[in-house]
Enzyme design. Structure first.
Site, PDB file in Angstrom:
ATOM      1  N   GLY A  54       6.726   5.518   7.625  1.00  0.00           N
ATOM      2  CA  GLY A  54       5.902   6.717   7.597  1.00  0.00           C
ATOM      3  C   GLY A  54       6.047   7.504   8.874  1.00  0.00           C
ATOM      4  N   GLU A 114       9.966  17.111  14.090  1.00  0.00           N
ATOM      5  CA  GLU A 114      10.361  16.817  12.711  1.00  0.00           C
ATOM      6  C   GLU A 114       9.574  17.710  11.753  1.00  0.00           C
ATOM      7  OE1 GLU A 114       8.973  13.137  10.832  1.00  0.00           O
ATOM      8  OE2 GLU A 114      10.989  12.821  10.076  1.00  0.00           O
ATOM      9  N   LYS A 164       0.883  -1.183   0.000  1.00  0.00           N
ATOM     10  CA  LYS A 164       0.000   0.000   0.000  1.00  0.00           C
ATOM     11  C   LYS A 164       0.916   1.228   0.000  1.00  0.00           C
ATOM     12  CE  LYS A 164      -2.168   3.046   1.842  1.00  0.00           C
ATOM     13  NZ  LYS A 164      -1.966   4.442   1.412  1.00  0.00           N
TER      14      LYS A 164
END
Ligand code: NAD
Length: 492
Positions: A227, A384, A175
């Protein structure tokens, strides 16, 4: 002409059951350039079922030699098509072709590296305390694994997972990110051309709901995710509810530390590579530049001057040094983080805004941005940003550098620039980070394990340990004695 892509399930390119499509935007033009399927639960279930069938009936009975041959063939195809595939990926996510081209070669390298293990999954014979007993360990694949990737390097991130998963004997459902799925769907055509049996490799596309359906699918025996930390947490919790293991490659706020005694030319290049390579959209970005006071002014000046000269432009132009940010939401997030830093009083040295001008106005361009004299405790140094924004932080002593470097909830990477071998050994040993680079930065190798400490992740990719993420063990104990045992006491 906008190309409409299809899902790849059970060796077939198919439309999603709902017929729904979603746009893929070229971040250089801000225009839709392709359409990808917006898959649903039915498509996910079909992909997982196909992978289960392929595993049970074909792949688990396919020899390591045959798996390796297919993987090497696929490596050859992606290497031969590196130019076309890098153009596709750069169009989809705005990363410069200089980098995506080398990433296509990396995909081939990863496939070849792990193909080498496919016929060498030696078990172990285990020496026991008990005589007359043979004990051995065999390595087994999990079955069907879900591979979920981010938008910044779709095929390179996929290769880190796919190559060991296939070598270990698993079937996969992939995915990719809804922001950059086209290269993965095009890669499926190469998998097909290589001759993999139907169902071994499947791709479903769409947003978070597709990822969730995949993680929750009962047939998925393991999940590997690259991710953001927030989504990583959600996936770990969902996998935890089903008690399936996860590998998580998450974010970072990595320190790049320059000591007074460093080769300053190399260190300045390393600092630039750390934060402006890939427009700062890399998990290992050296977004905190810690510089010892004796060279602080010189390093800051040189980094800022070169940053202001970085050639922004069309990601497909080989001369371009920094492309666009990959998508609009990320573009907005980066600009907001820059504004927050300014509001908080950080000293802006260069950049600090959207980049405009000829050839830039249509795209999501951000100026290479440098803030100086940053506090390591500030939001700018702790959160981040995933963009071309550098926080430069001064320090005096080695001990202070170590404390600040580790004062982060992340622990993905760290850079050390020094010619003092004693210092290099002390500081590298002290780093709470999965990758420590000394006198280099953002350098990868198929053989070297990669992954995070702390909130940067769980598990490792690449290297031999990366293979073992996709293998579990079975222990077999055979009693070949001719004596009778006490049935009421455990035998040990
Ligand atoms: P993201 O977490 O938003 O999305 C990643 C993938 O997860 C996408 O395919 C997305 O559709 C899917 N997803 C979203 N919600 C989901 C859910 N609830 N369940 C299942 N799947 C879901 O990340 P991103 O914005 O695409 O990428 C940026 C992040 O990735 C940054 O934090 C960066 O540091 C990290 N990253 C890490 C590495 C590494 O190797 N450590 C490499 C590249 C990027």
């Amino acid at each position: 002409m906008i190309k409409k892509h299809l899902l790849y399930i059970n060796g077939q390119f198919v439309a999603p059951a709902s017929g729904q499509m979603m746009p893929s935007v070229n971040p250089y033009t801000s225009e839709v350039w392709a359409e990808i399927p917006d898959a649903g639960a039915t498509d996910v279930a079909a992909a997982v079922a196909a992978a289960q069938q392929a595993y049970e009936h074909t792949w688990r009975h396919t020899s390591g030699v045959a798996r390796a041959a297919l993987m090497n063939k696929l490596a050859g195809l992606i290497e031969a098509q590196a130019e076309r595939m890098s153009t596709i990926e750069s169009t989809d996510n705005g990363k410069i072709v200089r980098e995506t081209h080398s990433q296509m070669k990396w995909v081939g390298r990863q496939l070849r590296f792990f193909a080498g293990y496919a016929d060498k999954l030696y078990g172990q014979q285990v020496p026991l305390d008990q005589p007359d007993t043979l004990d051995y360990v065999v390595y087994e694949p999990y079955g069907v694994v879900a591979l979920i990737t981010a938008w910044n390097s779709p095929l390179s991130l996929l290769a880190n997972k796919l190559a060991p998963a296939l070598a270990a004997g698993n079937c996969v459902v992939v995915k990719p990110s809804e922001h950059a799925s086209v290269s993965t769907l095009e890669f499926a055509a190469l998998v097909e051309e290589a001759g993999f049996p139907p169902g071994v490799f499947n791709v479903v596309t769409g947003g978070a709901q597709v990822g969730r359906a995949l993680v929750d699918a009962p047939g998925v025996a393991r999940v590997s995710f690259t991710g953001s930390p927030g989504v990583g947490r959600e996936i770990a919790a969902a996998a935890g509810r089903r008690l399936v293991p996860v590998t998580l490659e998450l974010g970072g706020k990595s320190p790049n530390i320059i000591f007074d005694d460093a080769d300053i030319n190399k260190a300045v290049i390393g600092a630039l590579a750390g934060i402006f390579g890939a427009t700062g959209q890399t998990c290992v970005a050296g977004s905190r530049l810690l510089v010892q006071r004796g060279v602080y002014d010189e390093v800051l000046k040189r980094v800022a001057v070169r940053a202001s000269q970085i050639r922004l432009g069309n990601p497909l132009d080989p001369q371009t040094e920094m492309g666009t940010v990959a998508n609009e939401p990320q573009f907005r997030r980066i600009l907001a983080a820059i504004e927050n830093a300014k509001q908080a009083g950080a000293r802006l040295v260069t950049g600090g805004a959207r980049a405009t001008g000829p050839g830039l106005d249509g795209g999501y361009f951000v100026q290479p941005t440098v803030f100086a004299d940053v506090s390591n405790r500030s939001e700018l140094a702790q959160e981040e940003i995933f963009g071309p924004v550098l926080a430069v932080i001064p320090f005096d002593t080695e001990a202070e550098a170590i404390t600040m470097a580790n004062d982060s909830r992340y622990g993905l990477a760290a850079g050390i620039w020094s010619r003092d071998i004693g210092r290099v050994m002390r500081v590298s040993r002290a780093m709470l980070a999965g990758s420590v680079w000394v006198n280099t930065y953002r350098a990868l190798a198929a053989q070297a394990p990669f992954g995070g400490f702390k909130e940067s992740g769980i598990g490792r990719e690449r290297g031999e340990v990366g293979l073992h993420e996709y293998l579990t063990t079975r222990n077999v104990m055979i009693d070949f004695s001719d004596t009778e045992r006490d049935p009421f006491a455990i035998k040990n």
